[in-house]
Design a protein around this motif. Structure first.
Motif, PDB file in Angstrom:
ATOM      1  N   GLU A 595      38.602  30.065  29.470  1.00 43.97           N
ATOM      2  CA  GLU A 595      38.226  29.925  30.875  1.00 43.97           C
ATOM      3  C   GLU A 595      37.683  28.542  31.174  1.00 43.97           C
ATOM      4  O   GLU A 595      36.994  27.932  30.347  1.00 43.97           O
ATOM      5  CB  GLU A 595      37.169  30.973  31.243  1.00 43.97           C
ATOM      6  CG  GLU A 595      37.669  32.391  31.233  1.00 43.97           C
ATOM      7  CD  GLU A 595      36.620  33.371  31.739  1.00 43.97           C
ATOM      8  OE1 GLU A 595      35.452  32.953  31.916  1.00 43.97           O
ATOM      9  OE2 GLU A 595      36.957  34.545  31.968  1.00 43.97           O
ATOM     10  N   ASN A 596      37.965  28.060  32.394  1.00 36.73           N
ATOM     11  CA  ASN A 596      37.345  26.822  32.855  1.00 36.73           C
ATOM     12  C   ASN A 596      36.052  27.147  33.590  1.00 36.73           C
ATOM     13  O   ASN A 596      35.624  28.306  33.635  1.00 36.73           O
ATOM     14  CB  ASN A 596      38.318  26.027  33.722  1.00 36.73           C
ATOM     15  CG  ASN A 596      38.776  26.798  34.957  1.00 36.73           C
ATOM     16  OD1 ASN A 596      38.127  27.772  35.374  1.00 36.73           O
ATOM     17  ND2 ASN A 596      39.890  26.394  35.541  1.00 36.73           N
ATOM     18  N   SER A 597      35.435  26.129  34.185  1.00 34.97           N
ATOM     19  CA  SER A 597      34.138  26.336  34.848  1.00 34.97           C
ATOM     20  C   SER A 597      34.245  27.236  36.074  1.00 34.97           C
ATOM     21  O   SER A 597      33.244  27.770  36.550  1.00 34.97           O
ATOM     22  CB  SER A 597      33.538  24.982  35.250  1.00 34.97           C
ATOM     23  OG  SER A 597      34.448  24.262  36.066  1.00 34.97           O
ATOM     24  N   SER A 598      35.457  27.443  36.599  1.00 42.00           N
ATOM     25  CA  SER A 598      35.668  28.325  37.751  1.00 42.00           C
ATOM     26  C   SER A 598      36.043  29.736  37.313  1.00 42.00           C
ATOM     27  O   SER A 598      36.442  30.558  38.132  1.00 42.00           O
ATOM     28  CB  SER A 598      36.773  27.768  38.649  1.00 42.00           C
ATOM     29  OG  SER A 598      36.428  26.483  39.132  1.00 42.00           O
ATOM     30  N   HIS A 599      35.944  29.987  35.992  1.00 48.35           N
ATOM     31  CA  HIS A 599      36.259  31.297  35.410  1.00 48.35           C
ATOM     32  C   HIS A 599      37.736  31.678  35.578  1.00 48.35           C
ATOM     33  O   HIS A 599      38.079  32.857  35.620  1.00 48.35           O
ATOM     34  CB  HIS A 599      35.362  32.394  36.004  1.00 48.35           C
ATOM     35  CG  HIS A 599      33.903  32.160  35.755  1.00 48.35           C
ATOM     36  ND1 HIS A 599      33.337  32.218  34.503  1.00 48.35           N
ATOM     37  CD2 HIS A 599      32.899  31.817  36.612  1.00 48.35           C
ATOM     38  CE1 HIS A 599      32.047  31.933  34.590  1.00 48.35           C
ATOM     39  NE2 HIS A 599      31.750  31.693  35.844  1.00 48.35           N
ATOM     40  N   GLU A 600      38.606  30.672  35.668  1.00 48.01           N
ATOM     41  CA  GLU A 600      40.041  30.915  35.631  1.00 48.01           C
ATOM     42  C   GLU A 600      40.505  30.886  34.181  1.00 48.01           C
ATOM     43  O   GLU A 600      40.033  30.070  33.396  1.00 48.01           O
ATOM     44  CB  GLU A 600      40.798  29.847  36.419  1.00 48.01           C
ATOM     45  CG  GLU A 600      40.488  29.814  37.906  1.00 48.01           C
ATOM     46  CD  GLU A 600      41.177  28.660  38.607  1.00 48.01           C
ATOM     47  OE1 GLU A 600      41.768  28.895  39.667  1.00 48.01           O
ATOM     48  OE2 GLU A 600      41.136  27.529  38.090  1.00 48.01           O
ATOM     49  N   GLN A 601      41.437  31.760  33.834  1.00 44.07           N
ATOM     50  CA  GLN A 601      41.946  31.800  32.475  1.00 44.07           C
ATOM     51  C   GLN A 601      43.202  30.955  32.333  1.00 44.07           C
ATOM     52  O   GLN A 601      43.974  30.795  33.277  1.00 44.07           O
ATOM     53  CB  GLN A 601      42.247  33.249  32.067  1.00 44.07           C
ATOM     54  CG  GLN A 601      41.008  34.117  31.939  1.00 44.07           C
ATOM     55  CD  GLN A 601      41.316  35.476  31.333  1.00 44.07           C
ATOM     56  OE1 GLN A 601      42.464  35.881  31.217  1.00 44.07           O
ATOM     57  NE2 GLN A 601      40.265  36.183  30.928  1.00 44.07           N
ATOM     58  N   ALA A 637      33.471  23.664  30.165  1.00 39.59           N
ATOM     59  CA  ALA A 637      33.024  25.054  30.024  1.00 39.59           C
ATOM     60  C   ALA A 637      32.842  25.403  28.545  1.00 39.59           C
ATOM     61  O   ALA A 637      33.559  24.909  27.680  1.00 39.59           O
ATOM     62  CB  ALA A 637      34.044  26.002  30.656  1.00 39.59           C
TER      63      ALA A 637
END
Length: 651
Positions: A595-601, A637
C-alpha cells in the motif's frame, strides 16, 4: 394458687408462641435462601448484571443474619468471578481480595477455601494455567481434609476448562466426569460438567468420525444435558457450541455454517465458522473465514502493545514533572529576589514602620519558607521518581537492544535457510533463476526454496499467516519439510499432502501457510505444480515481434486449501506441457497488497501491466525491476507485509 397457675400457663403459651414464630421465621429464611441461591445460579451464566448482583447481595445479607457461612462465601465468590469475567477484571480481583481478608479476619476455613477457588478461576481467566491448576488441586486437597461435606465440582470444572484449552481432550472428559460423579452438585455446575464432557467428545469425534462409541456417548450426554436445562430452567451461553458439536457428531454437516453463527463468543464463533465451511467442503470460504479469525485474534493480542505504550507514557510524564520542577525552582529564586528588594526599600523608613514591617516580613518569611520547603520536598520526590524512571529506561533499553540483537541473529539464521547463491545453477545455461525476500520486520514468514535433483528442478514459494517470530519459526519448519519430502522425488501434489498432514496434526495455534510447489523436467520442459492457496503466478511469453508487448497471463489453477489448516486432505496437482522460452514469475501477497500512503494497493492489474510493458533480459533484472516498481508505488509508506519474488526462465 389459682393466680399462680394462670400466670404459669400464660408464660408457657407465650414461650410456645415465640418458639413457633422463630421456627416459622427460620423456615421462611431457609426458603428464601434456597430461592435466592437458585436465582444466583440461574443468572450466573447470563449478562443480566443487575439481577445477578441484586440476588447475591440479598443472599449474602440473609446468610450473614442466619449464620449460613457456606452459602455466604459461595455468593461472595460468585460475585468475584462474575465481575471478573463479565464486567471488569480489576473489580473481580478486588472483590476476591476483600473476601480473602474477611475470611482471614474471621478465621473461616470455608472462606479461605472459597477464596482459593476464586483465585484459581481468575488465574485461569488470565491464562496463567499452571498457577490455576496448582490452586484448583490445592483447593480439592483442602476440601477433602477440612470440608468433607462439600463437593469438588467447581474445581473439577476449572481443571476441565484448563485441559480443554490445552487441547488435552481425554483429560477434559475425565475431569468432566468427575464433576458429574460428585454428590449434591448444583444444577449449574452439573450443566458445566455436561458442557465440557460434550466439548471433549465433540473434539475427539473430529479425528474419529466413524467411532460409534464416541457418537453414542455424546448423544447420551447431550440428552441428559437437555433434560437438566428443561427441569431447572437454566440459561447457558455455551449452548451454541454444544449444538454445533451435536450436528457435527451426527453427520449433519450442511447445518454447521448456520449453527456456527449462533455461537456467542466472537473468537469462538469465527473459529467455528471456518471449521463449518471445511466440513461442507468449501475450502475457499473456510480459508477466508480463517483469515478473519486470525485477524480477530491478532487484534486481541495487540492490547498487550497498548499496555507497553502506557508504561512509556509514565516515563514521559516523569520527564514532564522534571521540567515543571525546574520551573518551580526558577519561580522560588525570583521570589527570594523580590523579598530582598523589599528589605532594601525599607531602610529609609522610620523605626516604628521598620519594626512593624520586619514583624510582618518575619511572618511572611516563615510562611514562604514552609512553601519553599514543601516545593523542594516535591522536587526531591519527583527527582527520585525520575531517577527510577531513568533506571527503568536503561533496563528497558538494554532489554530492547538485546532483543534486537537476538532478532538480527534470528534473521541471519532465517535468511541462511533459503538459497542465497546466484546464479543458482552456474553449470547450466538452459535455466536462469533468481529470488529475493524482504521481511517487513526483523524476521518474517515468507519463504522460497529450490534445488536440482537429477534432471528436475524442484522449487516452492510460500507465505505463513502472521508476522514476526511465530511466523518465522513455522516458516523454518515448512522449508525443512519441503526439502526432506521433495528430495525423495515425489510429485508436487504428494509433497503438499505430506506437508499438510504433518503440520495440521497437533496444530494448537492454528498456524498455516499458502504454498506453491513446482517441478520442472529439464528434458521435456514440463511443469508439474500444486497450488495450496497461494497467489496465482504469472507466466510470460515473449512478444511475437519487437513492436509488440509481452504476453503475461495469470495461471488458472485448482483451488487447494492452504497447508496446515485441516488434516487428511488430498491435494490436486496440475501441469503445463511446455514452458521452454517462457518466464515464470512467482510472488507473495506482500507484492500485490503493498500500500501507498493513500492506502491504495499495488494490485494484480499493475503487476500485469508491468510485465506487459517490455521484455526483460534475465531473471535477476526481472526481480530487481519489479521490486523497484513496487517501491516507487509505495513511496514513504511503511511496509505492511513481507515481499518475496521468485523468477524462473527456461531457455
Amino acid at each position: 394458687m389459682m393466680n399462680r397457675n394462670i400466670i404459669y400457663i400464660m408464660v408457657m403459651m407465650l414461650s410456645l408462641t415465640t418458639m413457633a414464630q422463630k421456627s416459622t421465621q427460620k423456615a421462611s429464611d431457609a426458603t428464601e435462601i434456597e430461592r435466592l441461591t437458585k436465582v444466583m445460579y440461574q443468572f450466573f451464566s447470563t449478562d443480566s448484571v443487575d439481577r445477578f448482583m441484586s440476588a447475591t447481595d440479598s443472599l449474602k445479607a440473609l446468610c450473614l443474619k442466619v449464620g449460613d457461612e457456606v452459602t455466604f462465601y459461595k455468593a461472595w465468590s460468585n460475585q468475584a468471578n462474575y465481575n471478573f469475567t463479565k464486567i471488569n477484571r480489576e473489580k473481580g480481583l478486588a472483590i476476591a481480595k476483600e473476601e480473602r481478608a474477611y475470611a482471614e479476619k474471621h478465621d473461616s476455613k470455608y472462606g479461605l477455601y472459597a477464596s482459593t477457588n476464586s483465585y484459581a478461576a481468575m488465574m485461569s481467566g488470565m491464562l496463567m494455567t499452571d498457577e490455576a491448576e496448582k490452586a484448583f488441586l490445592e483447593a480439592i486437597d483442602y476440601q477433602r481434609r477440612f470440608i468433607p461435606d462439600e463437593n469438588a465440582a467447581y474445581q473439577y470444572i476449572g481443571l476441565a476448562k484448563i485441559e480443554h484449552n490445552r487441547h488435552h481432550f481425554e483429560k477434559t472428559i475425565d475431569y468432566a466426569k468427575k464433576v458429574l460423579e460428585e454428590k449434591d452438585v448444583q444444577p449449574i455446575h452439573r450443566l458445566h460438567g455436561y458442557n465440557y464432557l460434550l466439548f471433549g467428545l465433540g473434539e475427539l469425534s473430529k479425528a474419529n468420525p466413524n467411532d460409534n462409541a464416541l457418537k453414542q456417548a455424546f448423544n447420551e450426554a447431550y440428552a441428559k444435558r437437555k433434560k437438566l436445562i428443561e427441569d431447572q430452567g437454566l440459561q447457558d451461553a455455551t449452548g451454541g457450541i454444544v449444538r454445533f458439536y451435536e450436528a457435527q457428531v451426527n453427520g449433519r454437516y450442511a447445518e454447521l455454517p448456520e449453527l456456527a453463527t449462533k455461537v456467542v463468543n466472537k473468537g469462538n464463533r469465527l473459529a467455528f465458522i471456518a471449521s463449518a465451511w471445511a466440513y461442507v467442503g468449501d475450502y475457499k470460504k473456510a480459508y477466508e473465514a480463517h483469515i478473519v479469525y486470525k485477524e480477530h485474534t491478532d487484534s486481541v493480542n495487540r492490547a498487550e502493545i497498548g499496555r507497553a505504550a502506557s508504561e512509556y507514557g509514565v516515563q514521559l510524564d516523569l520527564a514532564k514533572a522534571e521540567n515543571e520542577m525546574k520551573d518551580l525552582r526558577l519561580a522560588n529564586q525570583e521570589h527570594r529576589e523580590y523579598i530582598h528588594h523589599i528589605i532594601m526599600g525599607t531602610v529609609g523608613l522610620i523605626a516604628a514602620l521598620v519594626i512593624t514591617f520586619l514583624l510582618f516580613y518575619l511572618h511572611r518569611r516563615n510562611k514562604h519558607a514552609k512553601e519553599i520547603e514543601t516545593a523542594y520536598g516535591k522536587l526531591e520526590s519527583a527527582h527520585e521518581k525520575l531517577e527510577d524512571a531513568y533506571n527503568q529506561l536503561e533496563v528497558t533499553t538494554a532489554a530492547k537492544e538485546r532483543i534486537e540483537s537476538e532478532l538480527r541473529i534470528a534473521r541471519e539464521i532465517q535468511m541462511g535457510m533459503v538459497p542465497r547463491i546466484f546464479p543458482a545453477f552456474p553449470d547450466r545455461d538452459d535455466i536462469d533463476l533468481y529470488a529475493s525476500i524482504t521481511p517487513a520486520k526483523e524476521v518474517g514468514g515468507d519463504l522460497y526454496d529450490f534445488f536440482m535433483q537429477s534432471h528436475k528442478i524442484y522449487f516452492c514459494i510460500g507465505d505463513v499467516a502472521g508476522k514476526g517470530v511465530p511466523a518465522s519459526l513455522f516458516m523454518s519448519v515448512v522449508v525443512n519439510l519441503f526439502r526432506l519430502v521433495a528430495k525423495e522425488g515425489f510429485p508436487p501434489e504428494y509433497i503438499a499432502t505430506r506437508l499438510n498432514d504433518t503440520l495440521a496434526s497437533d496444530n494448537e495455534n492454528g498456524m498455516f501457510c499458502t504454498l506453491f510447489i513446482g517441478e520442472i523436467d529439464m528434458r521435456s520442459y514440463r511443469l508439474n505444480f500444486c497450488n495450496a492457496g497461494h497467489n496465482a503466478p504469472l507466466i510470460i511469453d515473449r512478444p511475437v515481434s519487437s513492436s509488440e508487448p509481452c504476453r503475461p497471463n495469470y495461471i488458472k489453477m485448482e483451488s487447494n486449501a492452504p497447508i496446515g489448516l485441516w488434516p487428511n486432505l488430498e491435494f490436486v496437482g496440475e501441469s503445463i506441457e511446455n514452458i521452454k522460452d517462457r518466464t515464470l514469475f512467482l510472488y507473495t501477497d506482500g507484492i500485490t497488497e503493498a500500500e501507498n500512503s493513500s492506502h491504495e494497493q499495488f494490485g494484480e492489474k499493475r503487476l500485469y501491466d508491468f510485465f506487459k510493458s517490455r521484455p526483460f533480459t534475465n531473471a535477476r533484472q526481472t526481480v530487481d525491476l519489479a521490486s523497484t516498481a513496487v517501491a516507487a508505488f509505495v513511496g514513504d509508506a511503511e511496509p505492511s507485509d513481507d515481499q518475496t519474488m521468485l523468477c524462473i526462465k527456461v531457455k
